[in-house]
Design a protein around this motif. Structure first.
Motif, PDB file in Angstrom:
ATOM      1  N   VAL A 192       6.084 -12.936 -11.155  1.00 44.60           N
ATOM      2  CA  VAL A 192       7.356 -11.514 -11.078  1.00 44.60           C
ATOM      3  C   VAL A 192       6.643 -10.733 -11.412  1.00 44.60           C
ATOM      4  O   VAL A 192       6.448  -9.554 -10.676  1.00 44.60           O
ATOM      5  N   ALA A 193       5.895 -10.727 -12.816  1.00 43.74           N
ATOM      6  CA  ALA A 193       5.429  -9.039 -12.824  1.00 43.74           C
ATOM      7  C   ALA A 193       4.193  -8.704 -12.294  1.00 43.74           C
ATOM      8  O   ALA A 193       3.502  -8.387 -11.761  1.00 43.74           O
ATOM      9  N   LYS A 194       3.056  -9.578 -11.630  1.00 48.93           N
ATOM     10  CA  LYS A 194       2.040  -9.454 -11.223  1.00 48.93           C
ATOM     11  C   LYS A 194       2.545  -8.783  -9.627  1.00 48.93           C
ATOM     12  O   LYS A 194       1.613  -7.664  -8.870  1.00 48.93           O
ATOM     13  N   ALA A 195       3.891  -9.491  -8.865  1.00 53.31           N
ATOM     14  CA  ALA A 195       3.852  -8.901  -8.108  1.00 53.31           C
ATOM     15  C   ALA A 195       4.871  -7.294  -7.760  1.00 53.31           C
ATOM     16  O   ALA A 195       4.563  -6.822  -7.344  1.00 53.31           O
ATOM     17  N   LEU A 196       5.150  -7.125  -9.026  1.00 52.23           N
ATOM     18  CA  LEU A 196       6.369  -6.021  -9.027  1.00 52.23           C
ATOM     19  C   LEU A 196       4.517  -4.670  -9.418  1.00 52.23           C
ATOM     20  O   LEU A 196       4.971  -3.475  -8.668  1.00 52.23           O
ATOM     21  N   ILE A 197       3.546  -5.170 -10.454  1.00 48.67           N
ATOM     22  CA  ILE A 197       2.900  -4.169 -11.006  1.00 48.67           C
ATOM     23  C   ILE A 197       2.130  -3.970  -9.073  1.00 48.67           C
ATOM     24  O   ILE A 197       1.475  -3.066  -9.708  1.00 48.67           O
ATOM     25  N   GLY A 198       1.631  -4.739  -8.435  1.00 52.70           N
ATOM     26  CA  GLY A 198       0.924  -4.661  -7.159  1.00 52.70           C
ATOM     27  C   GLY A 198       1.420  -3.784  -6.394  1.00 52.70           C
ATOM     28  O   GLY A 198       1.214  -2.956  -5.578  1.00 52.70           O
ATOM     29  N   LEU A 199       2.798  -4.200  -6.530  1.00 52.81           N
ATOM     30  CA  LEU A 199       3.962  -2.881  -5.555  1.00 52.81           C
ATOM     31  C   LEU A 199       4.036  -1.598  -5.964  1.00 52.81           C
ATOM     32  O   LEU A 199       4.061  -0.670  -4.910  1.00 52.81           O
ATOM     33  N   LEU A 200       4.388  -1.453  -7.437  1.00 52.54           N
ATOM     34  CA  LEU A 200       3.989  -0.238  -7.843  1.00 52.54           C
ATOM     35  C   LEU A 200       2.956   0.421  -7.584  1.00 52.54           C
ATOM     36  O   LEU A 200       2.517   1.723  -7.177  1.00 52.54           O
ATOM     37  N   PHE A 201       1.646  -0.198  -7.540  1.00 49.83           N
ATOM     38  CA  PHE A 201       0.189   0.793  -7.267  1.00 49.83           C
ATOM     39  C   PHE A 201       0.074   0.666  -6.115  1.00 49.83           C
ATOM     40  O   PHE A 201      -0.277   1.971  -5.392  1.00 49.83           O
ATOM     41  N   LEU A 202       0.654   0.000  -5.676  1.00 53.64           N
ATOM     42  CA  LEU A 202       0.457  -0.230  -3.760  1.00 53.64           C
ATOM     43  C   LEU A 202       1.792   1.475  -3.473  1.00 53.64           C
ATOM     44  O   LEU A 202       1.245   2.792  -2.204  1.00 53.64           O
ATOM     45  N   ALA A 203       3.055   1.483  -3.946  1.00 52.90           N
ATOM     46  CA  ALA A 203       3.752   2.817  -3.763  1.00 52.90           C
ATOM     47  C   ALA A 203       2.891   4.094  -4.241  1.00 52.90           C
ATOM     48  O   ALA A 203       3.539   5.472  -4.125  1.00 52.90           O
ATOM     49  N   LEU A 204       2.298   3.630  -5.545  1.00 51.11           N
ATOM     50  CA  LEU A 204       1.435   5.350  -5.902  1.00 51.11           C
ATOM     51  C   LEU A 204       0.789   6.076  -5.108  1.00 51.11           C
ATOM     52  O   LEU A 204      -0.303   5.171  -3.999  1.00 51.11           O
TER      53      LEU A 204
END
Length: 204
Positions: A192-204
């Motif tokens: 879950v942490a990796k998925a959220l970090i990935g989504l955060l980078f995509l949003a930036l």
């Protein structure tokens, strides 16, 4: 395992039987430190079960991180000192005899139901440093409960509940099942942490 180990229900029944002797003079109250000394080694496991059940129930987002702090504290104290240490202000707290009697009357049947599923076995897991290792693993799971990620607190809380039951009843099987599931719980947290970090980078 100590041959004189009593089931938690037996400890609670003895407490209810001897409750008059614990009452402080004319105040009709019982000191919290006296209760801990009577419950003994099972006090920490019982507290771990209570607070883990609280964190197991879905709460307001972010509330689990706050509610999980006592779980971390209990595991840390058992790892470092081998007992739950209460500050002086908490040791001096008291509970009325009437309230404690009512609690014991309700709690004993519930504890007896749990004891039908758990029994002393695999005692080798509680020998020497192995029990300290159990509390170390419980501390890691407790810390993972504090991580404010969605859907990650319930599984480690469930694992802690299983381990707490095993510690209370000296049932190594419950402890091992809870510990094994804890590996899966941490894996879910990492995913879950990796998925959220990935989504955060995509949003930036």
């Amino acid at each position: 395992m100590n041959s004189t180990h009593l089931k938690l229900s037996e400890v609670l029944r003895n407490l209810r039987r001897d409750i008059d002797a614990l009452t402080e003079g004319d105040r009709d109250v019982i000191n919290l430190s006296a209760l801990f000394s009577i419950i003994g080694e099972q006090a920490a496991a019982a507290l771990l079960l209570i607070f883990s059940l609280i964190t197991l129930v879905p709460n307001i987002p972010g509330a689990t991180s706050f509610l999980g702090i006592p779980v971390v504290g209990i595991c840390a104290m058992m790892l470092i000192w081998g007992q739950v240490w209460l500050p002086g202000s908490l040791r001096r707290l008291s509970i009325s005899r009437e309230r404690l009697t009512g609690f014991l009357t309700r709690a004993i049947p519930l504890v007896e139901k749990v004891e039908k599923l758990a029994r002393p076995r695999a005692a080798w897991i509680f020998v020497g440093r192995r029990e300290r290792a159990i509390w170390a693993w419980a501390l890691i799971l407790a810390v993972s409960v504090l991580i404010p990620l969605p859907f990650t607190a319930m599984l480690p809380s469930l694992c802690l509940c299983l381990m707490a039951i095993g510690l209370m009843e000296r049932d190594g099987l419950w402890v091992m099942i809870g510990s094994a599931l804890g590996v899966a719980a941490l894996a879910v947290t990492v995913v879950v942490a990796k998925a959220l970090i990935g989504l955060l980078f995509l949003a930036l």
